[in-house]
Write a protein that holds these residues in place. Sequence first.
Motif, short mmCIF file in Angstrom:
data_model
loop_
_atom_site.label_atom_id
_atom_site.label_comp_id
_atom_site.label_asym_id
_atom_site.label_seq_id
_atom_site.Cartn_x
_atom_site.Cartn_y
_atom_site.Cartn_z
N SER A 83 38.82 39.85 51.20
CA SER A 83 39.02 39.99 49.76
C SER A 83 38.82 38.65 49.07
CB SER A 83 40.43 40.52 49.49
OG SER A 83 40.71 40.49 48.11
N TRP A 84 38.25 38.69 47.88
CA TRP A 84 38.01 37.45 47.13
C TRP A 84 39.32 36.76 46.75
CZ3 TRP A 84 33.39 36.14 48.12
CH2 TRP A 84 32.35 37.07 48.15
N ASP A 85 40.39 37.51 46.63
CA ASP A 85 41.68 36.91 46.27
C ASP A 85 42.55 36.66 47.50
OD1 ASP A 85 42.38 39.50 46.92
OD2 ASP A 85 43.51 39.89 45.07
N GLN A 164 28.05 45.82 45.96
CA GLN A 164 29.36 46.13 45.39
C GLN A 164 30.31 44.94 45.55
OE1 GLN A 164 31.28 49.60 47.01
NE2 GLN A 164 33.20 49.19 45.96
N LYS A 165 30.30 44.32 46.74
CA LYS A 165 31.20 43.18 46.99
C LYS A 165 30.80 42.00 46.11
CE LYS A 165 34.68 41.56 49.41
NZ LYS A 165 34.46 40.72 50.57
N SER A 166 29.52 41.78 45.91
CA SER A 166 29.08 40.71 45.02
C SER A 166 29.55 40.96 43.59
CB SER A 166 27.56 40.57 45.06
OG SER A 166 27.12 40.06 46.30
N GLU A 167 29.42 42.21 43.15
CA GLU A 167 29.89 42.54 41.80
C GLU A 167 31.40 42.37 41.68
OE1 GLU A 167 29.86 46.30 38.67
OE2 GLU A 167 28.09 45.95 39.95
N GLU A 168 32.12 42.69 42.75
CA GLU A 168 33.57 42.50 42.73
C GLU A 168 33.92 41.03 42.55
OE1 GLU A 168 34.97 44.15 46.37
OE2 GLU A 168 34.68 46.23 45.72
N LYS A 169 33.13 40.13 43.13
CA LYS A 169 33.36 38.70 42.95
C LYS A 169 33.25 38.32 41.48
CE LYS A 169 33.53 34.20 43.82
NZ LYS A 169 34.79 33.50 44.21
N LEU A 170 32.20 38.79 40.83
CA LEU A 170 32.01 38.47 39.42
C LEU A 170 33.14 39.03 38.56
CD1 LEU A 170 28.17 39.16 39.33
CD2 LEU A 170 29.27 36.90 39.26
N ARG A 171 33.54 40.25 38.85
CA ARG A 171 34.63 40.85 38.07
C ARG A 171 35.95 40.12 38.32
NH1 ARG A 171 33.07 45.15 35.34
NH2 ARG A 171 31.20 46.29 36.00
N TRP A 172 36.20 39.74 39.56
CA TRP A 172 37.44 39.02 39.86
C TRP A 172 37.49 37.68 39.14
CZ3 TRP A 172 38.52 34.66 43.35
CH2 TRP A 172 39.89 34.40 43.44
N MET A 173 36.38 36.97 39.09
CA MET A 173 36.37 35.67 38.41
C MET A 173 36.72 35.82 36.94
SD MET A 173 35.83 33.37 40.73
CE MET A 173 35.38 31.89 39.82
N TYR A 174 36.37 36.95 36.35
CA TYR A 174 36.74 37.22 34.96
C TYR A 174 38.18 37.72 34.85
CZ TYR A 174 37.12 39.61 30.49
OH TYR A 174 37.56 40.03 29.26
N GLU A 175 38.51 38.71 35.64
CA GLU A 175 39.80 39.39 35.48
C GLU A 175 40.99 38.50 35.80
OE1 GLU A 175 39.18 42.77 37.95
OE2 GLU A 175 37.90 43.80 36.46
#
Length: 207
Positions: A83-85, A164-175
């Motif tokens: 997980s990115w976090d 999908q995992k790459s997109e999750e990284k971008l969303r996490w950096m924002y959220e």
Amino acid sequence: MDVEPGWRALPAGRELSPELLRLREEAFAWLEPYYDRVHLTRAADWMLVLAPDAPEHLVLAALMHDLERSVPGGPSLDKANTSWDDLAYNTAHTHRSAEVVSGWLRDHGAPPSFVDGVQQPIREHEFGGSPEGDLMQAADSISFLEANGDLVTGWALRGECTVQKSEEKLRWMYERIRLERARRWALPYMERSIDQLRRAAAGEQQR
């Protein structure tokens, strides 16, 4: 977006110490070979938009916050499966960066206020937690989303992780951004990077 910093821009009308200006130039030379130097440079630029009166140690912390990755032997992240976090990885990364950067500052004759001052905000640049840590997290996120669309797209195209995992990284950096006023600057960069990722992935599938 009503404000976007110039490249390596300094706040108009603010007098910065000779020590900061010297160390800033030496830091630019240190990060020049680093693969993610644009992200780090822009993190420092965004710090001075978010907080034009930011303490000088915070300006240096933003500029150098990821540089443990330039020193062999640091923690590694399995992009496909972790997980990115992930707390363990991010703690190891941020604490090692604090040690590497404060050590570099000490070796370059920085005053103790800089050496000591960079450590906590660098430790907090992934998750925030204090006023300085929240600023670091915001500057890091905005800069990452602005500068690293190509980087994250490349992970997916090379198979280092899924689209999908790459997109999750971008969303996490924002959220993850705690400062609400920083989100309005980060949002268009996130949307642009996601669009780039999706277009590249669709083009790859059509080949």
